[in-house]
Design an enzyme around this catalytic site. Structure first.
Site, PDB file in Angstrom:
ATOM      1  CG  HIS A   1      -0.376   0.072   2.530  1.00 11.34           C
ATOM      2  ND1 HIS A   1       0.545  -0.839   3.013  1.00 11.34           N
ATOM      3  CD2 HIS A   1      -0.570   0.964   3.533  1.00 11.34           C
ATOM      4  CE1 HIS A   1       0.868  -0.499   4.246  1.00 11.34           C
ATOM      5  NE2 HIS A   1       0.221   0.589   4.581  1.00 11.34           N
TER       6      HIS A   1
ATOM      7  CG  HIS B   1      -0.225   4.209   4.832  1.00 12.48           C
ATOM      8  ND1 HIS B   1      -1.003   3.395   5.628  1.00 12.48           N
ATOM      9  CD2 HIS B   1      -1.007   5.264   4.470  1.00 12.48           C
ATOM     10  CE1 HIS B   1      -2.209   3.949   5.754  1.00 12.48           C
ATOM     11  NE2 HIS B   1      -2.227   5.071   5.046  1.00 12.48           N
TER      12      HIS B   1
ATOM     13  CG  ASP C   1       4.811   2.799   7.472  1.00 14.80           C
ATOM     14  OD1 ASP C   1       3.963   3.071   6.604  1.00 14.80           O
ATOM     15  OD2 ASP C   1       4.529   2.187   8.522  1.00 14.80           O
TER      16      ASP C   1
ATOM     17  CG  HIS D   1      -4.037  -0.407   6.287  1.00 13.80           C
ATOM     18  ND1 HIS D   1      -3.991  -0.293   7.652  1.00 13.80           N
ATOM     19  CD2 HIS D   1      -2.956   0.289   5.830  1.00 13.80           C
ATOM     20  CE1 HIS D   1      -2.943   0.441   7.988  1.00 13.80           C
ATOM     21  NE2 HIS D   1      -2.305   0.810   6.908  1.00 13.80           N
TER      22      HIS D   1
ATOM     23  CG  ASP E   1       0.540  -1.674   7.576  1.00 16.31           C
ATOM     24  OD1 ASP E   1       1.494  -2.444   7.503  1.00 16.31           O
ATOM     25  OD2 ASP E   1       0.678  -0.444   7.752  1.00 16.31           O
TER      26      ASP E   1
ATOM     27  CG  HIS F   1       3.571  -2.762  10.677  1.00 17.03           C
ATOM     28  ND1 HIS F   1       2.601  -1.991  11.277  1.00 17.03           N
ATOM     29  CD2 HIS F   1       4.009  -2.040   9.625  1.00 17.03           C
ATOM     30  CE1 HIS F   1       2.457  -0.863  10.597  1.00 17.03           C
ATOM     31  NE2 HIS F   1       3.296  -0.875   9.595  1.00 17.03           N
TER      32      HIS F   1
HETATM   33 ZN   LIG Z   1      -0.216   1.445   6.596  1.00 18.58          ZN
END
Ligand SMILES: [Zn+2]
Length: 301
Positions: A60, A62, A64, A140, A210, A268
């Site tokens: 995804h 994001h 990080d 998520h 995530d 994570h």
């Molecule tokens: Zn995320």
């Protein structure tokens, strides 16, 4: 099959904690999975050859999980890469990366091929004669996929001693490896299992980060040898899971148990916790075979 963790913490990079990035060696492929900041440095530290990476899978958008990607794409160019690079990730990833390259007038000198994902059901996104990769739709805050990497079952192995003794023609070896029986010149039928050995059991790895707890993934990952499932929080912070769409160690273990996987790898982690052992302890109350991802650590299956 060998999984190497380059980074396994959530949110911001810190001195000793890298955000999510992994590489998976499977049937001569080296697949790169998520690409948090610092991925290049971690690859160098782990002495992993950049040129072996031909496919990058991004769960995804994001930061990080993919802020290391523009840097890696640029470095490939500086290293004089000529071979294709395939990037699999959510729709929008092509725009994000190409805009950066255009603004910096640093277009790649190698073919950069994007495979943008939009499906909310599991689909096969890579396949050759040895391996397949399927998406695992996750839950998520933004569109997110996990990835299921599966070896295909190999051919049976010839029992050289047996085929030589029976003086079987080499032209028949390919059919024998596919499981066929052999009829000798005198009419005797030799069953396949008398002249071959069973192939090794195909291995599989599921990457799930995530995500909030999502029981629907169980049917997709059932029986997987290795499962990496995020565990950002412990049950004491469960209230944060609903808001941030993350899972606890106990929830990750529940998925592992329901899917009957071989081994669960947690990761994570939120950096609020002082000890990772707390994650292992919590998961173990539900599922026995638990290991903790740590930056630089490898797992074999
Ligand atoms: Zn995320």
């Amino acid at each position: 099959m060998k999984l190497t963790i380059l980074g396994c913490y959530s949110a911001t990079p810190r001195n000793l904690n890298n955000p999510t990035a992994q590489v998976l060696e499977i049937k001569n492929h080296l697949f790169s999975i998520d690409c948090g900041e610092g991925t290049q440095l971690q690859l160098r530290k782990m002495k992993i050859k950049f040129s072996r990476i031909k496919h990058i899978f991004i769960s995804h958008l994001h930061g990080d999980h993919f802020f290391g990607l523009p840097g890696l794409v640029s470095t490939f160019r500086l290293l004089g890469r000529e071979q294709e690079l395939h990037i699999y990730g959510p729709k929008g990833i092509k725009e994000a990366i190409t805009l950066l390259l255009k603004l910096g007038d640093s277009w790649t000198n190698y073919p950069l091929i994007f495979h943008e994902l939009t499906s909310t059901t599991s689909q096969t996104i890579f396949e050759d004669d040895k391996v397949s990769v399927k998406t695992i739709p996750l839950h998520h805050r933004v569109y997110t996929n996990g990835f299921l990497f599966q070896e295909k079952s190999s051919e049976r192995t010839l029992n050289i001693e047996a085929v030589s003794k029976l003086q079987i023609d080499k032209n028949q070896y390919n059919n024998i490896k596919k499981g066929q029986a052999v009829t000798l010149e005198n009419g005797t039928v030799i069953p396949n299992e008398k002249i071959t050995f069973d192939p090794a059991k195909p291995k599989s790895y599921a990457f799930c980060s995530d995500t909030a707890y999502k029981e629907e993934i169980v049917s997709i990952i059932a029986g997987t040898d290795l499962l990496y499932h995020e565990s950002t929080f412990l049950e004491t912070e469960k209230h944060l899971c609903a808001k941030t769409k993350h899972a606890t160690a106990k929830e990750a273990a529940t998925i592992a148990k329901k899917a009957n996987v071989g081994k669960l790898i947690l990761g994570h982690y939120s950096t609020r916790y002082k000890s990772l052992e707390l994650f292992r302890e919590e998961a173990k109350t539900v599922f026995e075979n638990v290991e903790l991802a740590e930056d630089g650590k490898s797992f074999l299956a």
